[in-house]
Design a protein around this motif. Structure first.
Motif, PDB file in Angstrom:
ATOM      1  N   SER A  45     -79.595  62.334  17.906  1.00 28.13           N
ATOM      2  CA  SER A  45     -80.085  61.885  19.221  1.00 28.13           C
ATOM      3  C   SER A  45     -79.759  62.900  20.312  1.00 28.13           C
ATOM      4  CB  SER A  45     -79.478  60.525  19.575  1.00 28.13           C
ATOM      5  OG  SER A  45     -78.055  60.593  19.564  1.00 28.13           O
ATOM      6  N   ASP A  46     -78.582  63.534  20.223  1.00 18.95           N
ATOM      7  CA  ASP A  46     -78.218  64.546  21.221  1.00 18.95           C
ATOM      8  C   ASP A  46     -79.120  65.767  21.124  1.00 18.95           C
ATOM      9  OD1 ASP A  46     -76.205  62.834  21.934  1.00 18.95           O
ATOM     10  OD2 ASP A  46     -74.551  64.107  21.245  1.00 18.95           O
ATOM     11  N   VAL A  47     -79.423  66.184  19.901  1.00 21.28           N
ATOM     12  CA  VAL A  47     -80.291  67.344  19.701  1.00 21.28           C
ATOM     13  C   VAL A  47     -81.688  67.060  20.235  1.00 21.28           C
ATOM     14  CG1 VAL A  47     -81.336  68.867  17.986  1.00 21.28           C
ATOM     15  CG2 VAL A  47     -78.969  68.106  17.699  1.00 21.28           C
ATOM     16  N   LEU A  48     -82.204  65.866  19.966  1.00 15.17           N
ATOM     17  CA  LEU A  48     -83.558  65.514  20.412  1.00 15.17           C
ATOM     18  C   LEU A  48     -83.650  65.431  21.936  1.00 15.17           C
ATOM     19  CD1 LEU A  48     -84.519  62.793  17.759  1.00 15.17           C
ATOM     20  CD2 LEU A  48     -85.191  65.209  17.813  1.00 15.17           C
ATOM     21  N   ASN A  49     -82.544  65.139  22.578  1.00 14.40           N
ATOM     22  CA  ASN A  49     -82.542  65.034  24.048  1.00 14.40           C
ATOM     23  C   ASN A  49     -82.125  66.327  24.740  1.00 14.40           C
ATOM     24  OD1 ASN A  49     -83.324  62.285  24.174  1.00 14.40           O
ATOM     25  ND2 ASN A  49     -81.221  61.633  23.706  1.00 14.40           N
ATOM     26  N   ASP A  50     -81.808  67.348  23.956  1.00 13.47           N
ATOM     27  CA  ASP A  50     -81.329  68.610  24.521  1.00 13.47           C
ATOM     28  C   ASP A  50     -82.511  69.554  24.757  1.00 13.47           C
ATOM     29  OD1 ASP A  50     -80.150  71.038  25.144  1.00 13.47           O
ATOM     30  OD2 ASP A  50     -78.507  70.800  23.694  1.00 13.47           O
ATOM     31  N   PRO A  51     -82.810  69.919  26.004  1.00 12.44           N
ATOM     32  CA  PRO A  51     -83.958  70.800  26.281  1.00 12.44           C
ATOM     33  C   PRO A  51     -83.776  72.216  25.741  1.00 12.44           C
ATOM     34  CG  PRO A  51     -82.648  70.429  28.269  1.00 12.44           C
ATOM     35  CD  PRO A  51     -82.114  69.499  27.230  1.00 12.44           C
ATOM     36  N   ALA A  52     -82.560  72.569  25.326  1.00  9.72           N
ATOM     37  CA  ALA A  52     -82.324  73.913  24.800  1.00  9.72           C
ATOM     38  C   ALA A  52     -82.951  74.095  23.419  1.00  9.72           C
ATOM     39  CB  ALA A  52     -80.824  74.200  24.732  1.00  9.72           C
ATOM     40  N   TYR A  53     -83.193  72.999  22.726  1.00  6.48           N
ATOM     41  CA  TYR A  53     -83.789  73.097  21.398  1.00  6.48           C
ATOM     42  C   TYR A  53     -85.311  73.027  21.501  1.00  6.48           C
ATOM     43  CZ  TYR A  53     -79.184  72.444  19.292  1.00  6.48           C
ATOM     44  OH  TYR A  53     -77.883  72.595  18.912  1.00  6.48           O
ATOM     45  N   PRO A  54     -86.030  73.892  20.779  1.00  6.38           N
ATOM     46  CA  PRO A  54     -87.502  73.907  20.876  1.00  6.38           C
ATOM     47  C   PRO A  54     -88.136  72.653  20.270  1.00  6.38           C
ATOM     48  CG  PRO A  54     -86.754  75.372  19.131  1.00  6.38           C
ATOM     49  CD  PRO A  54     -85.520  74.912  19.856  1.00  6.38           C
ATOM     50  N   ASP A  55     -89.329  72.348  20.731  1.00  8.98           N
ATOM     51  CA  ASP A  55     -90.045  71.171  20.240  1.00  8.98           C
ATOM     52  C   ASP A  55     -90.345  71.274  18.744  1.00  8.98           C
ATOM     53  OD1 ASP A  55     -89.983  70.055  22.728  1.00  8.98           O
ATOM     54  OD2 ASP A  55     -92.008  70.693  23.282  1.00  8.98           O
TER      55      ASP A  55
END
Length: 348
Positions: A45-55
């Motif tokens: 959930s943290d990764v999915l909400n982190d804008p630093a990770y690409p779509d």
């Protein structure tokens, strides 16, 4: 009295450490590697909400969630806490496995692991320790091969994270990998690694096709390419397995007094023929770059040794057995087949 008991326990532990120092040291290394992963994961959930990770990465992570739900709900694999966290490898290998084989027989070096049984390979988180073990096997006269590991299963003892290197795979390859590892957590038989790996490969292939058909449809590029890739790799696997039969027959002709130079000459001639003749295998995928990599991995100066063929005997030698049993006895009913397997082969 308590002090005496404590002294006895300490003495027994000290004896075990000295007696089984190699496994104690190895276990510490593996535990340290596992702990490093566990302490550096992030909730999905943290990764999915982190804008630093690409779509693109987030789409693959969501896809893994769908694959896991499909494996549990539709295939009835055991529920698992795995793939709810994310671990970034930062481009580095997760770990390696070392395979050893006798030079003139397709007989693996086996490692007896407490509780789990015998394995024809040994895993390493520590590259220095890996290279030392590889050198030792070669000095002892064995053929060796080192493979990078894309994922692994702790058989339900721990929850496996999503690994960043997984996300480079296609939808079908990702589904096959996740379902393969979840199968290990559902059914794993002691001292039967060949059976376990062949079963997980069979379920992974079957489950991936069913998942792709449900999500994209059987006319989709994702489904057709995975089906074509599966057909190609099955042809390649059968080619290599036929090669193992040729090698076994050759090695059986060697006598105790056959000169090593002659043994080596015949061995490498035969392996070269096996590798070269793989060029005749056809591939119907829409993109065939992977085929060229697969078939041109070796050349005359870089031929695979016996340890390469041991890997195929471990992972792919029983595929037809599972397929025939599944289709002939259970008429394609996977849930009944899995229930039968669970009842027939008690898992760890």
């Amino acid at each position: 009295m308590i002090k005496k008991i404590a002294l006895v326990i300490v003495g027994v532990l000290a004896f075990l450490v000295v007696w089984q120092w190699e496994w104690v040291s190895y276990g510490y290394m593996q535990a340290k590697g596992q702990l490093r992963i566990m302490l550096n994961t992030q909730p999905v959930s943290d990764v999915l909400n982190d804008p630093a990770y690409p779509d693109s990465l987030k789409r693959k992570i969501k896809l893994i969630g769908e694959i896991k739900r499909f494996a549990i709900d539709s295939l009835k694999l055991d529920p698992s806490g795995s793939y709810e966290t994310f671990y970034d490898l930062k481009g580095k290998p997760l770990m390696w496995v070392l395979i050893g084989s006798e030079k003139y027989r397709l007989v693996p070096v086996e490692y007896k692991v407490p509780i789990l049984g015998a394995f024809p390979y040994k895993g390493f988180f520590d590259e220095t320790r890996l290279q030392q073990a590889d050198t030792l096997l070669q000095q002892q006269g064995f053929d060796t091969r080192i493979n990078e590991v894309a994922a692994y299963s702790t058989l339900g003892f721990f929850s496996e994270p999503i690994l960043s290197n997984m996300l480079k795979r296609s939808e079908g390859q990702l589904a096959e990998l996740i379902i393969h590892e979840l199968t290990h957590g559902t059914l794993f038989i002691k001292n039967s690694l060949e059976y376990n790996e062949n079963l997980a490969d069979f379920v992974g292939d079957y489950g991936a096709l069913r998942f792709l058909a449900q999500k994209y449809g059987e006319s989709s590029v994702a489904y057709r390419d995975f089906l074509a890739a599966k057909a190609f790799y099955e042809r390649y696997d059968q080619h290599i397995l036929r090669g193992t039969s040729v090698l076994k027959h050759l090695y059986e002709t060697f006598k105790p007094d056959t000169p090593i130079a002659i043994k080596d000459s015949l061995k490498w001639q035969t392996i070269a023929q096996i590798v070269t003749s793989s060029d005749t295998i056809t591939d119907e995928r829409s993109t065939t770059g992977a085929r060229l990599v697969k078939k041109r991995r070796f050349n005359k100066l870089n031929l695979p040794n016996n340890a390469y063929f041991i890997g195929y005997l471990t992972y792919r030698n029983q595929q037809n057995q599972f397929r025939q049993e599944f289709e002939n006895r259970f008429h394609g009913n996977f849930r009944k087949y899995l229930t039968y397997l669970k009842q027939t082969y008690p898992s760890l």
